[in-house]
Write an enzyme that holds these catalytic residues in place. Structure first.
Site, PDB file in Angstrom:
ATOM      1  CG  HIS A 103      -3.895   0.925   4.773  1.00  0.00           C
ATOM      2  ND1 HIS A 103      -3.334   0.089   3.836  1.00  0.00           N
ATOM      3  CD2 HIS A 103      -4.952   1.514   4.165  1.00  0.00           C
ATOM      4  CE1 HIS A 103      -4.030   0.166   2.712  1.00  0.00           C
ATOM      5  NE2 HIS A 103      -5.017   1.015   2.885  1.00  0.00           N
ATOM      6  CB  CYS A 137      -0.933   0.008   1.196  1.00  0.00           C
ATOM      7  SG  CYS A 137      -0.064  -0.085   2.766  1.00  0.00           S
ATOM      8  CG  ASN A 175      -7.821   1.924   0.712  1.00  0.00           C
ATOM      9  OD1 ASN A 175      -6.614   1.658   0.748  1.00  0.00           O
ATOM     10  ND2 ASN A 175      -8.676   1.435   1.588  1.00  0.00           N
TER      11      ASN A 175
END
Ligand code: NAG
Ligand code: NAG
Length: 356
Positions: free
Chosen positions: A298, A149, A323
């Site tokens: 994250h 990520c 995201n």
């Protein structure tokens, strides 16, 4: 994130029933087995789920049921406008979800020395959404194995800045960052500054090979092999970089300042505590479980911010965040977080590249 943060993931549970499936009212607390079973069927169809065996299917059904309880607990403590319920991750336990999509090994602190410095300009507009200016590249999917990520957030940041400051649209290679960072163990996780440091060291990033076809584009630029949810030896070609960065800045832990930079310079990467997002459907997240005390692990990209109607009780100001879990999650791959309360530790590690 890694196993170290698992205990925090396992805390909240078993508070009873009520949750909001997409587009429906809150369900009654006495959800019958038949209703539950039907919802699981619909979930399997909607997200194209298949299971190897009858046992596996039974197991996933019980995880699904527990996750609906978790959603109900989150919904009960939500102070913003977010709804929680069935998502494409509803058949994963919290532990599985954490191992699959977490990001950051704790061993990598931010680099000490301050890097670039973006000039601050004020006053800023009440709202800002870089998607409306065509500056943001498509929502990506990091897959289900590689903890990348941080590389996705950093590359989307660079792509947006090349759009905004250089008027040069590009799809850049996330795989190159994963492969070439720290000797090629990018799938073990990282922070966004690891990505920026790798891009500076490499002298830039190559173009991403989005579809099948030639290995070279019309301008003679060689593509880096497409992202494949795994790590490889670094395959960068000398002189093939299609975008460079000057340096990057680790911004102050101040949401006002982050908003100023978003408005005047462009998207900013952030690292958040993401656990409730497994069950997130839409709306503005403002929740006790995400109050900014949990360790953020994250990486995501802040692409804008906004203000809700001031007469509406509860959450008012929000961040718009991209995201890397595909477009069939959240608000077409995006979500919104409350702005002004360090929700989910959003202000802890704000970082952006500089391209001019
Ligand atoms: C559904 O999953 C099967 C097997 O996992 C795959 O072959 C198929 O392409 C998928 N369909 C969609 C619409 O994703
Ligand atoms: C980037 O990739 C998208 C597909 O994800 C494509 O539609 C777009 O044209 C590409 N942009 C450039 C500049 O190559």
């Amino acid at each position: 994130m890694g196993p170290a943060s698992l205990p925090a993931c396992l805390m909240v549970l078993w508070w009873g029933w009520v949750f909001a499936p997409p587009g429906q009212a809150i369900l009654p607390p006495d959800l019958s087995m038949t209703q539950l079973s039907q919802m699981f069927q619909e979930f399997m169809i909607q997200f194209n789920k298949t299971y190897q065996s009858q046992e596996e299917r039974h197991h996933r059904f019980s995880v699904f049921a527990q996750n609906l309880e978790m959603s109900r607990a989150l919904q009960a403590s939500e102070l913003g406008t977010a709804t929680y319920g069935v998502t494409k991750f509803s058949d994963l336990t919290e532990g599985e979800f954490a191992l699959m999509l977490g990001a950051s090994p704790r061993s990598s602190p931010p680099p000490r020395q301050k890097q670039g410095r973006i000039p601050r300009r004020g006053p800023r507009p009440h709202s800002c959404d870089w998607r409306k200016h065509g500056a943001i590249t498509a929502v990506k999917h990091q897959g289900s194995w590689c903890r990348s990520c941080w590389a996705f957030a950093a590359v989307s940041n660079i792509e947006a800045l090349w759009n905004i400051h250089r008027h040069a649209p590009r799809n850049l290679s996330v795989q190159e960052v994963v492969d070439c960072v720290r000797g090629g163990d990018g799938c073990k996780g990282g922070y966004t500054w690891d990505a920026f440091l790798a891009v500076m060291k490499q002298g830039g990033l190559m173009k991403d090979k989005v579809g099948p076809g030639d290995d070279v584009d019309d301008d003679g630029n060689t593509f880096y092999p497409a992202y494949d949810d795994g790590e490889h030896a670094c395959r960068s070609k000398k002189g093939a970089a299609a975008a460079q960065i000057l340096d990057f800045e680790i911004l102050p832990r101040d949401e006002e300042e982050i908003a100023n930079v978003v408005a005047s310079h462009g998207p900013v990467t952030a690292i958040i505590y993401w656990n409730p997002l497994q069950h997130y459907q839409n709306g503005i997240v403002k929740i006790k479980e995400c109050d900014g005390t949990a360790w953020p692990d994250h990486a995501v990209l802040i692409v804008g911010y906004g203000e809700e109607n001031p007469h509406r009780p509860g959450a008012k100001n929000y961040w718009i965040i991209q995201n890397s879990w595909g477009t069939n999650w959240g608000e077409k791959g995006y979500f919104r977080l409350h702005r002004g309360s360090n929700a989910c530790s959003i202000a802890k590690f704000p970082v952006t590249a500089r391209v001019t």
